[in-house]
Design a protein around this motif. Structure first.
Motif, PDB file in Angstrom:
ATOM      1  N   VAL A  98      53.675  39.355  65.059  1.00  0.00           N
ATOM      2  CA  VAL A  98      53.344  40.128  66.265  1.00  0.00           C
ATOM      3  C   VAL A  98      53.425  41.615  65.921  1.00  0.00           C
ATOM      4  CG1 VAL A  98      53.894  40.586  68.673  1.00  0.00           C
ATOM      5  CG2 VAL A  98      54.308  38.308  67.724  1.00  0.00           C
ATOM      6  N   ASP A  99      52.356  42.343  66.227  1.00  0.00           N
ATOM      7  CA  ASP A  99      52.339  43.779  65.954  1.00  0.00           C
ATOM      8  C   ASP A  99      53.409  44.504  66.769  1.00  0.00           C
ATOM      9  OD1 ASP A  99      50.245  43.410  64.267  1.00  0.00           O
ATOM     10  OD2 ASP A  99      48.710  44.234  65.586  1.00  0.00           O
ATOM     11  N   ALA A 100      53.976  45.536  66.181  1.00  0.00           N
ATOM     12  CA  ALA A 100      55.024  46.315  66.855  1.00  0.00           C
ATOM     13  C   ALA A 100      54.546  46.885  68.186  1.00  0.00           C
ATOM     14  CB  ALA A 100      55.503  47.436  65.942  1.00  0.00           C
ATOM     15  N   GLU A 101      53.289  47.309  68.250  1.00  0.00           N
ATOM     16  CA  GLU A 101      52.743  47.895  69.473  1.00  0.00           C
ATOM     17  C   GLU A 101      52.820  46.944  70.663  1.00  0.00           C
ATOM     18  OE1 GLU A 101      49.871  49.410  66.198  1.00  0.00           O
ATOM     19  OE2 GLU A 101      51.295  47.770  66.511  1.00  0.00           O
ATOM     20  N   SER A 102      52.863  45.649  70.381  1.00  0.00           N
ATOM     21  CA  SER A 102      52.819  44.644  71.447  1.00  0.00           C
ATOM     22  C   SER A 102      54.031  44.673  72.368  1.00  0.00           C
ATOM     23  CB  SER A 102      52.687  43.240  70.830  1.00  0.00           C
ATOM     24  OG  SER A 102      51.484  43.128  70.098  1.00  0.00           O
ATOM     25  N   TYR A 103      55.082  45.383  71.977  1.00  0.00           N
ATOM     26  CA  TYR A 103      56.300  45.443  72.792  1.00  0.00           C
ATOM     27  C   TYR A 103      56.430  46.785  73.520  1.00  0.00           C
ATOM     28  CZ  TYR A 103      57.354  41.328  70.029  1.00  0.00           C
ATOM     29  OH  TYR A 103      57.285  40.084  69.432  1.00  0.00           O
ATOM     30  N   SER A 104      55.344  47.514  73.585  1.00  0.00           N
ATOM     31  CA  SER A 104      55.386  48.871  74.126  1.00  0.00           C
ATOM     32  C   SER A 104      55.530  48.946  75.640  1.00  0.00           C
ATOM     33  CB  SER A 104      54.124  49.636  73.712  1.00  0.00           C
ATOM     34  OG  SER A 104      54.076  49.786  72.319  1.00  0.00           O
ATOM     35  N   VAL A 105      55.122  47.890  76.352  1.00  0.00           N
ATOM     36  CA  VAL A 105      55.140  47.964  77.813  1.00  0.00           C
ATOM     37  C   VAL A 105      56.568  48.028  78.340  1.00  0.00           C
ATOM     38  CG1 VAL A 105      54.480  46.824  79.952  1.00  0.00           C
ATOM     39  CG2 VAL A 105      52.892  46.843  78.028  1.00  0.00           C
ATOM     40  N   TRP A 106      57.408  47.055  77.965  1.00  0.00           N
ATOM     41  CA  TRP A 106      58.793  47.087  78.452  1.00  0.00           C
ATOM     42  C   TRP A 106      59.558  48.247  77.809  1.00  0.00           C
ATOM     43  CZ3 TRP A 106      62.654  47.068  74.974  1.00  0.00           C
ATOM     44  CH2 TRP A 106      62.490  46.388  73.765  1.00  0.00           C
ATOM     45  N   ALA A 107      59.209  48.584  76.567  1.00  0.00           N
ATOM     46  CA  ALA A 107      59.894  49.687  75.885  1.00  0.00           C
ATOM     47  C   ALA A 107      59.640  51.011  76.595  1.00  0.00           C
ATOM     48  CB  ALA A 107      59.434  49.769  74.432  1.00  0.00           C
ATOM     49  N   SER A 108      58.407  51.212  77.009  1.00  0.00           N
ATOM     50  CA  SER A 108      58.068  52.442  77.724  1.00  0.00           C
ATOM     51  C   SER A 108      58.787  52.506  79.069  1.00  0.00           C
ATOM     52  CB  SER A 108      56.551  52.521  77.931  1.00  0.00           C
ATOM     53  OG  SER A 108      56.189  53.703  78.599  1.00  0.00           O
ATOM     54  N   ALA A 109      58.863  51.364  79.750  1.00  0.00           N
ATOM     55  CA  ALA A 109      59.549  51.308  81.046  1.00  0.00           C
ATOM     56  C   ALA A 109      61.046  51.567  80.878  1.00  0.00           C
ATOM     57  CB  ALA A 109      59.310  49.953  81.706  1.00  0.00           C
ATOM     58  N   LEU A 110      61.623  51.045  79.799  1.00  0.00           N
ATOM     59  CA  LEU A 110      63.054  51.259  79.546  1.00  0.00           C
ATOM     60  C   LEU A 110      63.325  52.714  79.190  1.00  0.00           C
ATOM     61  CD1 LEU A 110      65.821  49.914  79.380  1.00  0.00           C
ATOM     62  CD2 LEU A 110      65.325  49.327  76.992  1.00  0.00           C
ATOM     63  N   ALA A 111      62.409  53.323  78.456  1.00  0.00           N
ATOM     64  CA  ALA A 111      62.561  54.738  78.120  1.00  0.00           C
ATOM     65  C   ALA A 111      62.525  55.605  79.371  1.00  0.00           C
ATOM     66  CB  ALA A 111      61.458  55.161  77.151  1.00  0.00           C
ATOM     67  N   ASP A 112      61.766  55.160  80.378  1.00  0.00           N
ATOM     68  CA  ASP A 112      61.729  55.889  81.648  1.00  0.00           C
ATOM     69  C   ASP A 112      63.095  55.890  82.335  1.00  0.00           C
ATOM     70  OD1 ASP A 112      59.067  56.516  81.371  1.00  0.00           O
ATOM     71  OD2 ASP A 112      58.342  54.850  82.596  1.00  0.00           O
ATOM     72  N   GLU A 113      63.945  54.932  81.957  1.00  0.00           N
ATOM     73  CA  GLU A 113      65.303  54.864  82.506  1.00  0.00           C
ATOM     74  C   GLU A 113      66.278  55.701  81.668  1.00  0.00           C
ATOM     75  OE1 GLU A 113      66.165  53.339  85.338  1.00  0.00           O
ATOM     76  OE2 GLU A 113      64.047  52.805  85.636  1.00  0.00           O
ATOM     77  N   GLY A 114      65.763  56.376  80.658  1.00  0.00           N
ATOM     78  CA  GLY A 114      66.606  57.259  79.862  1.00  0.00           C
ATOM     79  C   GLY A 114      67.067  56.686  78.535  1.00  0.00           C
ATOM     80  N   TYR A 115      66.638  55.448  78.202  1.00  0.00           N
ATOM     81  CA  TYR A 115      67.072  54.817  76.955  1.00  0.00           C
ATOM     82  C   TYR A 115      65.980  54.901  75.895  1.00  0.00           C
ATOM     83  CZ  TYR A 115      70.776  52.900  79.884  1.00  0.00           C
ATOM     84  OH  TYR A 115      71.834  52.761  80.744  1.00  0.00           O
ATOM     85  N   ALA A 116      66.269  55.613  74.823  1.00  0.00           N
ATOM     86  CA  ALA A 116      65.310  55.703  73.730  1.00  0.00           C
ATOM     87  C   ALA A 116      65.139  54.331  73.080  1.00  0.00           C
ATOM     88  CB  ALA A 116      65.791  56.713  72.695  1.00  0.00           C
ATOM     89  N   VAL A 117      63.909  54.008  72.716  1.00  0.00           N
ATOM     90  CA  VAL A 117      63.614  52.714  72.093  1.00  0.00           C
ATOM     91  C   VAL A 117      62.844  52.944  70.796  1.00  0.00           C
ATOM     92  CG1 VAL A 117      62.516  50.460  72.355  1.00  0.00           C
ATOM     93  CG2 VAL A 117      63.485  51.617  74.364  1.00  0.00           C
TER      94      VAL A 117
END
Length: 244
Positions: free
Chosen positions: A70-89
């Protein structure tokens, strides 16, 4: 000499043919990101070895190992949402999309990270290798390991955390038809008694990323965007509990 030259040319041609065949075979087997993930990864910085979604330095950095093929980019949706909560991913890119070939790549992430604490985890095979990294923390890592998480995954003996005083989150989908549930259950022996287990109702194996349906799994009524938001919310809740 002519015979030797012919043999050498034949070996080179064979190698080229096998390399091309292997490349096309890999392309057919691996899972590229869906359009939503391609769009979400634009919120990240491409660091070469990983995608970095910026967050607050005082909060734990989230290091993530993708599932097999699975390409790394495929996990960007939840990662981006989590970053919006202040957590770097940091989503780590793996050689040929196989975490088993890059189990120690978190070191590269940590060498570049401003955070003083981090958690590490992954999806499927990625979770197995992330657990091994956590169980055998590398020399030279300055940051403190604050927790480990698993998405449709579990540790093996080499990644046992049973004797570690670490917060652990294990998240799985109720409709996951890929993970070996017997192994998932027995692997609890490799986790601390304080490990937290949560199930996403109607969640699937592929739903932990955004790359379409996974071979061998049936469709579900839970949409990918819904599962992605559940993942982000669950991770944010767990991460916030680490400082309490």
């Amino acid at each position: 000499m002519k015979t030797r030259k012919k043999v050498l040319i034949g070996l080179v041609i064979t190698f080229v043919i096998l390399s091309i065949a292997g490349w096309f075979g890999w392309q057919k087997l691996h899972y590229p990101p869906a359009a939503e993930a391609v769009s979400a990864v634009e919120n990240a910085e491409d660091k070469g070895d990983f995608f970095y979604f910026p967050g607050e330095e005082e909060k734990p950095l989230v290091i993530f190992y993708p599932g097999a093929l699975v390409d790394a980019e495929s996990y960007s949706v939840w990662a981006s949402a989590l970053a919006d909560e202040g957590y770097a991913v940091a989503i780590v890119k793996m050689p040929f999309d196989l975490a088993v070939l890059g189990g120690n790549r978190a070191v590269k992430v940590l060498a570049d990270a401003p955070q003083t604490t981090y958690v590490i985890g992954g999806h499927s095979l990625g979770g197995v290798m992330a657990s091994r990294f956590a169980a055998n923390e590398s020399d030279g890592v300055e940051q403190k390991l604050a927790g480990v998480f698993y998405f449709a995954s579990y540790p093996d003996e080499k990644g046992s955390l049973a004797d570690r005083d670490l917060p652990v989150l294990s998240l799985i989908g109720s409709r996951d038809q890929i993970v070996n549930h017997d192994n998932w259950q027995s692997a609890k022996d490799y986790l601390p008694d304080t490990a937290v287990f949560k199930e996403i109702e109607l969640g699937t194996h592929a739903g932990f990323g955004t790359y379409g349906e996974q071979r061998g799994e049936e469709p579900t009524d839970l949409t990918n965007s819904e599962q992605q938001q559940i993942i982000a919310d669950t991770m944010a809740e767990w991460l916030s509990s680490l400082s309490k």
